[in-house]
Structure formats: structure tokens, C-alpha cells
Design an enzyme around this catalytic site. Structure first.
Site, PDB file in Angstrom:
ATOM      1  CG  ASP A  85      28.425  40.981  38.146  1.00 16.94           C
ATOM      2  OD1 ASP A  85      28.162  41.994  38.832  1.00 16.94           O
ATOM      3  OD2 ASP A  85      29.319  40.969  37.270  1.00 16.94           O
ATOM      4  NE  ARG A  86      31.234  44.260  41.778  1.00 12.27           N
ATOM      5  CZ  ARG A  86      32.269  45.017  42.068  1.00 12.27           C
ATOM      6  NH1 ARG A  86      32.323  45.648  43.226  1.00 12.27           N
ATOM      7  NH2 ARG A  86      33.246  45.173  41.196  1.00 12.27           N
TER       8      ARG A  86
ATOM      9  CG  ASP B  13      26.865  44.523  40.642  1.00 13.33           C
ATOM     10  OD1 ASP B  13      26.028  43.622  40.471  1.00 13.33           O
ATOM     11  OD2 ASP B  13      27.921  44.602  39.993  1.00 13.33           O
TER      12      ASP B  13
ATOM     13  NE  ARG C 215      32.911  47.589  33.730  1.00  5.81           N
ATOM     14  CZ  ARG C 215      32.795  46.909  34.847  1.00  5.81           C
ATOM     15  NH1 ARG C 215      33.107  47.477  35.997  1.00  5.81           N
ATOM     16  NH2 ARG C 215      32.357  45.672  34.840  1.00  5.81           N
TER      17      ARG C 215
ATOM     18  CB  SER D 269      29.755  46.342  36.924  1.00 10.83           C
ATOM     19  OG  SER D 269      29.579  45.574  38.070  1.00 10.83           O
ATOM     20  CG  HIS D 270      31.118  48.456  40.693  1.00 11.72           C
ATOM     21  ND1 HIS D 270      31.617  47.539  39.801  1.00 11.72           N
ATOM     22  CD2 HIS D 270      32.143  49.235  41.043  1.00 11.72           C
ATOM     23  CE1 HIS D 270      32.903  47.747  39.625  1.00 11.72           C
ATOM     24  NE2 HIS D 270      33.262  48.785  40.372  1.00 11.72           N
TER      25      HIS D 270
ATOM     26  CG  ASP E 228      26.852  43.785  36.184  1.00  9.97           C
ATOM     27  OD1 ASP E 228      27.045  44.119  37.365  1.00  9.97           O
ATOM     28  OD2 ASP E 228      27.682  43.123  35.534  1.00  9.97           O
TER      29      ASP E 228
ATOM     30  CB  THR F  59      38.875  44.114  35.834  1.00  5.38           C
ATOM     31  OG1 THR F  59      39.939  44.946  36.304  1.00  5.38           O
ATOM     32  CG2 THR F  59      38.821  42.865  36.683  1.00  5.38           C
TER      33      THR F  59
ATOM     34  CE  LYS G  70      31.445  40.346  40.124  1.00  6.51           C
ATOM     35  NZ  LYS G  70      32.353  40.658  39.015  1.00  6.51           N
TER      36      LYS G  70
ATOM     37  CD  GLU H 190      36.702  38.471  41.228  1.00  2.00           C
ATOM     38  OE1 GLU H 190      37.830  38.959  41.035  1.00  2.00           O
ATOM     39  OE2 GLU H 190      35.703  38.789  40.580  1.00  2.00           O
ATOM     40  CD  GLU H 191      38.431  41.799  46.711  1.00  2.00           C
ATOM     41  OE1 GLU H 191      37.827  42.682  47.339  1.00  2.00           O
ATOM     42  OE2 GLU H 191      38.684  41.862  45.496  1.00  2.00           O
ATOM     43  CB  SER H 192      35.294  42.705  44.482  1.00  2.00           C
ATOM     44  OG  SER H 192      35.302  41.632  43.536  1.00  2.00           O
TER      45      SER H 192
HETATM   46  C1  VG1 Z   1      36.667  44.952  40.326  1.00  2.00           C
HETATM   47  C2  VG1 Z   1      36.838  43.887  41.385  1.00  2.00           C
HETATM   48  C3  VG1 Z   1      36.985  42.531  40.728  1.00  2.00           C
HETATM   49  C4  VG1 Z   1      35.784  42.270  39.812  1.00  2.00           C
HETATM   50  C5  VG1 Z   1      35.645  43.402  38.820  1.00  2.00           C
HETATM   51  C6  VG1 Z   1      34.419  43.267  37.957  1.00  2.00           C
HETATM   52  O1  VG1 Z   1      37.818  45.012  39.518  1.00  2.00           O
HETATM   53  O2  VG1 Z   1      37.940  44.163  42.200  1.00  2.00           O
HETATM   54  O3  VG1 Z   1      37.110  41.552  41.715  1.00  2.00           O
HETATM   55  O4  VG1 Z   1      35.942  41.068  39.126  1.00  2.00           O
HETATM   56  O5  VG1 Z   1      35.546  44.646  39.513  1.00  2.00           O
HETATM   57  O6  VG1 Z   1      33.259  43.226  38.733  1.00  2.00           O
HETATM   58  P1  VG1 Z   1      38.970  46.101  39.725  1.00  2.00           P
HETATM   59  O7  VG1 Z   1      39.927  45.880  38.593  1.00  2.00           O
HETATM   60  O8  VG1 Z   1      38.298  47.437  39.708  1.00  2.00           O
HETATM   61  O9  VG1 Z   1      39.565  45.828  41.076  1.00  2.00           O
HETATM   62  V1  VG1 Z   1      31.859  43.923  38.142  1.00  2.00           V
HETATM   63  O10 VG1 Z   1      30.597  43.504  39.164  1.00  2.00           O
HETATM   64  O11 VG1 Z   1      32.371  45.480  37.987  1.00  2.00           O
HETATM   65  O12 VG1 Z   1      31.666  43.234  36.642  1.00  2.00           O
HETATM   66 CO    CO Z   2      28.861  43.760  38.395  1.00  4.48          CO
END
Ligand code: VG1
Ligand code: CO
Length: 543
Positions: free
Chosen positions: A281-282, A277, A22, A113-114, A279, A18, A376, A363-365
């Protein structure tokens, strides 16, 4: 300058998910692993000699080592200059801002990221294009294809560059400019929001708590919230970035940010709480003993956008990822602007923003952002909320309740089932798809199935098609269930079940989402045979 060509054999698993590639840190530490992927990026993007690249990461374990490797490879591959964040630090939105401000060819962001960090944690790398956004699928697919046929990579033999002081250095014939990672970003934020109004609110006793979770936003939050806006010095907690995030899971949600949640639900709770988070962006937004669902946050920002100077002229449109609730759609309809529905992942918003079709995306995330960058942006969302609060002078909870009273409430929840065996998770998805043909028209309790599909998306700008983006079951009353497998994990599979129901009656807006959605949750679990197939009947994380 001596360029060394190193023979290598391809890895077969360098497929970006996504958001970039990683893997476990240990995978990246394997001989040639990082180098192969970086060479695959450079071969794919084919930057003209002398181009400039941006480079930085979230500071997690292996960040510094990876930066030195990438610098040596960039020099050997003909880049003229690399802008690196001091200490190797650049939040994802700051990297995007720097790429845009200095009009560089692109950038490499080191982040998972997270995901947890440290020697046993995760590492990640992704390429962003000249617009500042994550490379679109056609580029990530090409990088993957290249990674499977690579036979060598190039790097120069040179000493490491010192990253801890700003300045311009050389590595071979390439310039390395170490930049302040915060300054350009902070300046951009000042240009978008009413800092004077926020400062007045803060000096009037409004209290906030920002949890940087020992991740990259610490220095950004301290500079912006404490220094420039005058929040008291203890407003930012866990503000020192650590390579292992202090052992935590830098994911801003009610499960993984327990310290902030305890503060915001405690007796002395401040007016406003937020977290970001790994990095940066959340964002998670909390009021006093009140959680703002990220889908609602997007809608509320859209509805109140004109209060922020950078958005006073109005929004071109909004976009949300498919699993995100339709709360933003209702606002867009009222504003008379388009609302686009894209697959999960920020890379799908880039074309819409570049074409001027949308201003806000979400995004909902816990992801919200705008066309000020192409990622983001966690602190941006925090500042947007502070701007709205400073202007409306109501509590976070009041603002949300009034929003629901006006638009109705899209009651929403996401259930994550983490760490499933991949085979079981895939079989569950296949089973659902097999059921799809017979589902429409069937009744489950008070819900009747209207449609079901596997979401696919044709980009309205370049016509590219993305398939397999999530299984949707829509019901006659507008409620829905969505199933997706995560594309960011590094171990096993994570099943995400997204649940949404619309509640127009404000007398019922105070209800807990889990209660309001209880019947739908039961249907979602039953339809997917969750328990039989995975042994789970409770999610590991609830949003
Ligand atoms: C998750 C979230 C998605 C977001 C992605 C990257 O992906 O659901 O909405 O864009 O992380 O965010 P997935 O494929 O695990 O559902 V980040 O802050 O990890 O760059
Ligand atoms: Co992130």
C-alpha cells in the site's frame, strides 16, 4: 460439521493501532492469541449467516498458518463463503478491490505492512468493512472491548484447504474460493490509467526499476509493469515474495530501500524508480538521482490528475493526514476543490470517500491513493506517475521543479526516532504538552510560535471525535513542527517529528531539505528536550 467451542481467557493487549493489531510473530503463536482476536472481530461485526469474507495477506511468516485458522473459525461462525488469494496472498489494496468488486461483507488482511517479517519479526491482522476500507475507530474500539471479555471461541474441525491452486473448495459447509490475487486488481488499474501511452513510452526506451523488496507486490508488478505494459523483464527487482522479505525491512524509503537507491543514484540510473512496502500500500517515487517527497507526490498527482483517464472528469476533493505537508492544499485551492485534514491512518479517509467528498488522499508516510479502493495503493501511485510521465514527456525532476515554481515548495522532512523506551517517549510528549500554554508568542531564532495544540478531529460525515492525534506547533510564517508517537510498532516507542516550512522563492528550491530545515530541526529537538530525555540527537530514519 462439528463445531468446537474452545474455552479461553482474554488477553489485555489486543488493542488495534494505526492499522490493525500488530505484534511479534511469537505473540501470535501463543495459544489462543490469534483465535481470540479473530473471535472478537466476528462477535463485533455480527455478520449475517451465509455472508462472504475476503481473506489474504502479505505472505509474511505465519500467513499460511493464520489463514487456515481463520477459515476454520469463519466456517464455525456461520460465514457462507471466503474468497482467499492464491497462496494466501492479497496485497492490501488488492484485498480492498476484491471486497468492493464482489460486494462482500468485509475482509481480513494479514499484514504488519512495513515491519520486518520472519519467525522473529512481526505479524498483523486487521478487519476491513464492506466499503473495502480499514474498520473505523468505533469498530476497532469495539473489537478491543470484546477481546477483553472473551471466554470462548469457535472453530470447526476440518482438514486444511489447499491454497496453491485456484478453485472452489469446501470447509465444513462453507465454500472457500481460491482466487487469482492479481487479476481483479490489474483489471482495475487498466481501467484507470492510459496503458497504451505508458506502453509507448516504455517501448521508446524509457527505463524503470521497481523494487518489490521481496514483499507482496512482486507478482503484481511483474504482471502489470512487465507483462501488460511491456517493461523489460529485469525492471522488477526483488520480485519474489519471501516470508522474511529476504531479511530486509520492507519499508520504501531512502534508508530501507538501499538497493533501489544505489541504482537510482548510480551512473546508469534509469528514468524512474519506485518501491513498495510489505503489503503493497505504500510507494516511494524516485527520478534519476532525485527523491520525490511523498507530500509533494500527492500534490503533483492532484495537479496532474486530469491526465489519467480514470480522473479526467476532475477531482471531488483531496484529503491529507495532518502531518502531511500542505502542498496538496495549495493545489486544491487552485483547482477550487476542498482539502480535508484528517488524523494519521487510512481509516479516517473512508467516510470522506464514501460520501463522495474526496477523490485523492495521501499521507507523508509514502501513502497515496484514491476512491478506486479504500486503502492507500502503492502500484496505483507508480502507475499514476508513469501516466503523468508518458503524457508530459518531462523527467521526474523537471515535473517536481516546475510544480514548485508554480506553487512554491513546502520543504518537508520527517525524523523518526525508533526503539525508544516507552516511558521516555511518553514523558517527552507530556513535557511538550506542559509547555504548550506558555509557548504562543515566544520567539525561537527566526521563528515565532503562533499556536500549539493536540490535534483532534471531528469526522464531518458521522461526527465521531478522535483526540490525541499529534502535537502541533505552528509558527507565524506558516512553518510547523508536529510530534507523534507511532501506532504501528511492536517494540518500545517510535517518536516521529514532522517538519515543514514554506519556500516561495524558486531560486532556493534546489536546497537540501535538511539544510533548509536545519534551524527548525534544532528548535524541535530543543523544545522536546530530545537529547536529555532519550539520549538521542540523531534520528534513525530521515524522510
Ligand atoms: C504509520 C504511518 C501512517 C500509516 C500507518 C499504516 O503509522 O505514519 O501514516 O497510515 O503507518 O501504514 P504510525 O502510527 O506508525 O505513524 V502501513 O503501510 O503500515 O499499513
Ligand atoms: Co503498508
Amino acid at each position: 460439521m462439528s463445531i468446537k467451542t474452545v474455552a479461553t481467557t482474554p488477553f489485555t493487549d489486543q488493542k488495534p493501532g494505526t492499522s490493525g493489531l500488530r505484534k511479534k510473530v511469537t505473540a501470535f503463536q501463543a495459544a489462543h492469541y490469534l483465535e481470540n482476536f479473530v473471535q472478537a472481530i466476528f462477535d463485533t461485526i455480527d455478520a449475517p449467516a451465509g455472508s462472504t469474507l475476503v481473506l489474504g495477506g502479505d505472505g509474511r511468516y505465519y500467513n499460511r498458518e493464520a489463514i487456515q485458522v481463520i477459515l476454520k473459525m469463519a466456517a464455525a461462525n456461520g460465514f457462507g463463503k471466503v474468497l482467499v488469494g492464491q497462496g494466501g496472498i492479497l496485497s492490501t489494496p488488492a484485498a480492498s478491490a476484491v471486497i468492493r468488486k464482489y460486494a462482500t461483507y468485509g475482509g481480513i488482511i494479514l499484514s504488519a505492512s512495513h515491519n520486518p517479517g520472519g519467525p522473529d519479526g512481526d505479524f498483523g491482522i486487521k478487519y476491513n468493512t464492506a466499503n473495502g476500507g480499514p474498520a473505523p475507530e468505533k469498530i476497532t474500539e469495539a473489537i478491543y472491548a470484546r477481546s477483553k471479555e472473551l471466554t470462548s471461541y469457535k472453530l470447526i474441525e476440518a482438514p486444511d484447504v489447499a491454497l496453491d491452486q485456484p478453485g472452489v473448495f469446501t470447509m465444513g459447509e462453507m465454500k472457500v474460493e481460491v482466487i487469482d490475487p492479481v487479476a481483479d486488481y490489474a483489471e482495475l488499474m487498466e481501467s484507470l490509467f492510459d496503458f497504451a501511452a505508458i506502453r509507448t513510452m516504455l517501448s521508446g526506451g524509457f527505463r524503470l526499476c521497481f523494487d518489490a523488496m521481496h514483499a507482496v507486490t512482486g507478482p503484481y508488478a511483474r504482471e502489470i509493469l512487465e507483462k501488460r505494459l511491456g517493461a523489460p523483464a529485469d525492471s522488477v527487482i526483488n520480485g519474489v515474495p519471501l516470508t522474511d522479505f529476504g531479511g530486509g525491512h520492507p519499508d520504501p524509503n531512502l534508508t530501507y530501500a538501499p538497493e533501489l537507491v544505489a541504482i537510482m543514484y548510480g551512473a546508469e540510473a534509469p528514468d524512474f524508480g519506485a518501491a513498495s512496502d510489505g503489503d503493497g500500500d505504500r510507494n516511494m517515487i524516485l527520478g534519476r538521482r532525485f527523491f520525490v517527497n511523498p507530500s509533494d507526490s500527492l500534490a503533483i498527482i492532484a495537479a496532474n490528475a486530469a491526465l489519467a483517464p480514470g480522473y479526467a472528469a476532475g477531482l471531488a476533493g483531496v484529503a491529507r493526514s495532518m502531518p502531511t505537508s500542505a502542498a496538496a492544499d495549495l493545489v486544491a485551492a487552485k483547482l477550487g476543490i476542498p482539502c480535508y485534514e484528517t488524523p494519521t491512518g487510512w481509516k479516517f479517509f473512508g467516510n470522506l470517500m464514501d460520501a463522495g467528498k474526496v477523490t485523492l488522499c495521501g499521507e507523508e508516510s509514502f501513502g497515496t491513493g484514491s476512491s478506486h479502493v479504500r486503502e492507500k495503493d502503492g502500484l496505483w501511485a507508480v502507475l499514476f506517475w508513469l501516466n503523468i510521465l508518458a503524457s508530459r514527456r518531462q523527467s521526474v525532476e523537471d515535473i517536481v521543479l516546475r510544480h514548485w515554481a508554480e506553487y512554491g515548495r513546502n520543504v518537508y522532512s520527517r525524523h523518526d526516532h525508533e526503539g525508544l523506551p516507552s516511558a521516555a517517549a511518553n514523558a517527552l510528549m507530556d513535557h511538550l504538552k506542559d509547555r504548550f500554554a506558555k509557548l504562543p508568542g515566544q520567539r525561537f531564532g527566526s521563528y515565532q510560535v503562533k499556536f500549539c495544540d493536540d490535534f483532534s478531529y471531528t469526522d464531518p460525515i458521522d461526527g465521531s471525535l478522535s483526540t490525541g492525534q499529534g502535537l502541533r506547533i505552528g509558527f507565524e510564517d506558516g512553518s510547523r513542527i508536529v510530534y507523534r508517537l507511532s501506532g504501528t510498532g511492536t517494540e518500545g516507542a517510535t517518536l516521529r517529528i514532522y517538519l515543514e516550512a514554506f519556500e516561495p522563492d524558486s531560486a532556493r528550491h534546489g536546497e537540501d531539505a535538511q539544510q533548509a530545515l536545519a534551524e527548525l530541526i534544532g528548535i524541535a529537538n530543543e523544545l522536546s528536550e530530545l537529547k536529555q530525555r532519550t539520549g538521542r540527537d540523531k534520528p534513525t530514519v530521515i524522510t
